[in-house]
Design a protein around this motif. Sequence first.
Motif, PDB file in Angstrom:
ATOM      1  N   ARG A 135       3.692  -7.302  19.360  1.00 33.90           N
ATOM      2  CA  ARG A 135       2.383  -6.743  19.010  1.00 33.90           C
ATOM      3  C   ARG A 135       1.353  -7.851  18.860  1.00 33.90           C
ATOM      4  N   ASP A 136       1.748  -8.934  18.193  1.00 33.09           N
ATOM      5  CA  ASP A 136       0.827 -10.055  17.993  1.00 33.09           C
ATOM      6  C   ASP A 136       0.489 -10.749  19.317  1.00 33.09           C
ATOM      7  N   ALA A 137       1.430 -10.704  20.268  1.00 33.86           N
ATOM      8  CA  ALA A 137       1.220 -11.384  21.540  1.00 33.86           C
ATOM      9  C   ALA A 137       0.489 -10.518  22.561  1.00 33.86           C
ATOM     10  N   ALA A 138       0.352  -9.209  22.282  1.00 32.32           N
ATOM     11  CA  ALA A 138      -0.276  -8.299  23.238  1.00 32.32           C
ATOM     12  C   ALA A 138      -1.741  -8.667  23.439  1.00 32.32           C
ATOM     13  N   ALA A 139      -2.166  -8.613  24.700  1.00 29.09           N
ATOM     14  CA  ALA A 139      -3.559  -8.950  24.998  1.00 29.09           C
ATOM     15  C   ALA A 139      -4.512  -7.883  24.488  1.00 29.09           C
ATOM     16  N   THR A 140      -4.064  -6.629  24.519  1.00 29.05           N
ATOM     17  CA  THR A 140      -4.898  -5.523  24.045  1.00 29.05           C
ATOM     18  C   THR A 140      -4.105  -4.685  23.073  1.00 29.05           C
ATOM     19  N   GLY A 141      -4.820  -3.946  22.245  1.00 30.15           N
ATOM     20  CA  GLY A 141      -4.165  -3.063  21.285  1.00 30.15           C
ATOM     21  C   GLY A 141      -3.888  -1.711  21.891  1.00 30.15           C
ATOM     22  N   GLY A 142      -3.818  -0.704  21.026  1.00 30.46           N
ATOM     23  CA  GLY A 142      -3.556   0.644  21.506  1.00 30.46           C
ATOM     24  C   GLY A 142      -2.072   0.967  21.489  1.00 30.46           C
ATOM     25  N   PHE A 143      -1.765   2.222  21.218  1.00 30.56           N
ATOM     26  CA  PHE A 143      -0.383   2.668  21.186  1.00 30.56           C
ATOM     27  C   PHE A 143       0.164   2.846  22.594  1.00 30.56           C
ATOM     28  N   VAL A 144       1.427   2.475  22.786  1.00 31.64           N
ATOM     29  CA  VAL A 144       2.180   2.914  23.958  1.00 31.64           C
ATOM     30  C   VAL A 144       2.871   4.215  23.544  1.00 31.64           C
ATOM     31  N   PRO A 145       3.336   5.037  24.507  1.00 27.53           N
ATOM     32  CA  PRO A 145       3.918   6.335  24.145  1.00 27.53           C
ATOM     33  C   PRO A 145       5.052   6.244  23.129  1.00 27.53           C
ATOM     34  N   GLU A 146       5.880   5.202  23.250  1.00 25.07           N
ATOM     35  CA  GLU A 146       6.996   5.068  22.317  1.00 25.07           C
ATOM     36  C   GLU A 146       6.519   4.833  20.887  1.00 25.07           C
ATOM     37  N   GLU A 147       5.392   4.126  20.739  1.00 25.39           N
ATOM     38  CA  GLU A 147       4.840   3.900  19.405  1.00 25.39           C
ATOM     39  C   GLU A 147       4.239   5.182  18.849  1.00 25.39           C
ATOM     40  N   THR A 148       3.679   6.000  19.723  1.00 21.99           N
ATOM     41  CA  THR A 148       3.184   7.299  19.277  1.00 21.99           C
ATOM     42  C   THR A 148       4.319   8.142  18.739  1.00 21.99           C
ATOM     43  N   ALA A 149       5.453   8.149  19.445  1.00 21.87           N
ATOM     44  CA  ALA A 149       6.625   8.904  18.983  1.00 21.87           C
ATOM     45  C   ALA A 149       7.104   8.381  17.632  1.00 21.87           C
ATOM     46  N   LEU A 150       7.120   7.057  17.474  1.00 28.42           N
ATOM     47  CA  LEU A 150       7.537   6.461  16.212  1.00 28.42           C
ATOM     48  C   LEU A 150       6.592   6.849  15.090  1.00 28.42           C
ATOM     49  N   ALA A 151       5.293   6.807  15.362  1.00 24.07           N
ATOM     50  CA  ALA A 151       4.309   7.147  14.335  1.00 24.07           C
ATOM     51  C   ALA A 151       4.461   8.602  13.888  1.00 24.07           C
ATOM     52  N   LEU A 152       4.631   9.499  14.837  1.00 25.25           N
ATOM     53  CA  LEU A 152       4.786  10.915  14.485  1.00 25.25           C
ATOM     54  C   LEU A 152       6.063  11.139  13.689  1.00 25.25           C
ATOM     55  N   PHE A 153       7.114  10.413  14.033  1.00 24.99           N
ATOM     56  CA  PHE A 153       8.381  10.523  13.296  1.00 24.99           C
ATOM     57  C   PHE A 153       8.191  10.072  11.851  1.00 24.99           C
ATOM     58  N   LEU A 154       7.502   8.959  11.654  1.00 24.30           N
ATOM     59  CA  LEU A 154       7.324   8.425  10.307  1.00 24.30           C
ATOM     60  C   LEU A 154       6.314   9.220   9.494  1.00 24.30           C
ATOM     61  N   LEU A 155       5.349   9.856  10.166  1.00 18.16           N
ATOM     62  CA  LEU A 155       4.371  10.662   9.444  1.00 18.16           C
ATOM     63  C   LEU A 155       5.018  11.875   8.781  1.00 18.16           C
ATOM     64  N   ASP A 156       6.105  12.357   9.362  1.00 19.19           N
ATOM     65  CA  ASP A 156       6.827  13.489   8.776  1.00 19.19           C
ATOM     66  C   ASP A 156       7.816  12.943   7.761  1.00 19.19           C
ATOM     67  N   ASP A 157       7.522  13.128   6.466  1.00 22.32           N
ATOM     68  CA  ASP A 157       8.365  12.531   5.436  1.00 22.32           C
ATOM     69  C   ASP A 157       9.782  13.092   5.420  1.00 22.32           C
ATOM     70  N   ARG A 158      10.017  14.208   6.117  1.00 25.21           N
ATOM     71  CA  ARG A 158      11.372  14.740   6.191  1.00 25.21           C
ATOM     72  C   ARG A 158      12.253  13.913   7.112  1.00 25.21           C
ATOM     73  N   SER A 159      11.639  13.134   7.989  1.00 25.07           N
ATOM     74  CA  SER A 159      12.401  12.424   9.010  1.00 25.07           C
ATOM     75  C   SER A 159      13.350  11.394   8.407  1.00 25.07           C
ATOM     76  N   ILE A 160      12.899  10.673   7.385  1.00 25.57           N
ATOM     77  CA  ILE A 160      13.746   9.647   6.779  1.00 25.57           C
ATOM     78  C   ILE A 160      13.981   9.947   5.300  1.00 25.57           C
ATOM     79  N   ARG A 161      13.941  11.234   4.958  1.00 24.89           N
ATOM     80  CA  ARG A 161      14.122  11.624   3.556  1.00 24.89           C
ATOM     81  C   ARG A 161      15.471  11.159   3.020  1.00 24.89           C
ATOM     82  N   SER A 162      16.546  11.399   3.782  1.00 25.44           N
ATOM     83  CA  SER A 162      17.879  11.002   3.324  1.00 25.44           C
ATOM     84  C   SER A 162      17.991   9.489   3.193  1.00 25.44           C
ATOM     85  N   LEU A 163      17.428   8.768   4.165  1.00 27.65           N
ATOM     86  CA  LEU A 163      17.494   7.307   4.119  1.00 27.65           C
ATOM     87  C   LEU A 163      16.759   6.767   2.900  1.00 27.65           C
TER      88      LEU A 163
END
Length: 222
Positions: free
Chosen positions: A171-199
Amino acid sequence: MIDHHAVRVAAAAFLAEALALPDPPAALASDLTPVDDDGTVAVFAAEVDSSVGLAAFLVYVYAIAPVDDGAPTGRVRFGDDLDVLRTAAERDAPGPRLVAHALSDSAGFLLATSPATLRALAGATAPALPGPDTDPVPNTDPRQARADAAATLLRLLQAADREAADWLTARDAAATGGFVPEETALALFLLDDRSIRSLLTVLDRVLTTAREDATTRLGDRA
């Protein structure tokens, strides 16, 4: 993007229209959390009480006006991201799903959410998120089961921490910012507090027990 407040209000207006929310955009804007803004694309996270209950969304706002820095314009990135989301849905690939999109002469908008939330919005029954077993596994020693699960958790957490370090470096080495699709999936997963509730519950219990044990040992030595 220059006027950050105006961009956030525009994102809120698009979100309200897409989800038929009664809240005025100016009020809804305060509930949007800025995630990223590279000058061409701004991303906001939102957790709103929709028709299917509390749900997490990501709102993308693209500046359509061309930028003379050699980078892809907002219109190009809007089209590319829209194609990626549509292709993922057609192939039923893991990752975020497109809820709505809009394009004007000055801005483009994408609204994304998790596959389960999109199914619920479409009226389908979303599968229940996995949770901890309520009954012990038959013929399994609970102590051994705890030991096996703890060893697996340790291995996975160590691997996750290495992946996190790699992500930060990239991320620090990237020339430009912005989410790639995989980061969008990660963000949506983490936004739902049920996703890592057990952890989170496991981490809290382990840390609490470790601290209590340390306090007890120090007290015994006093």
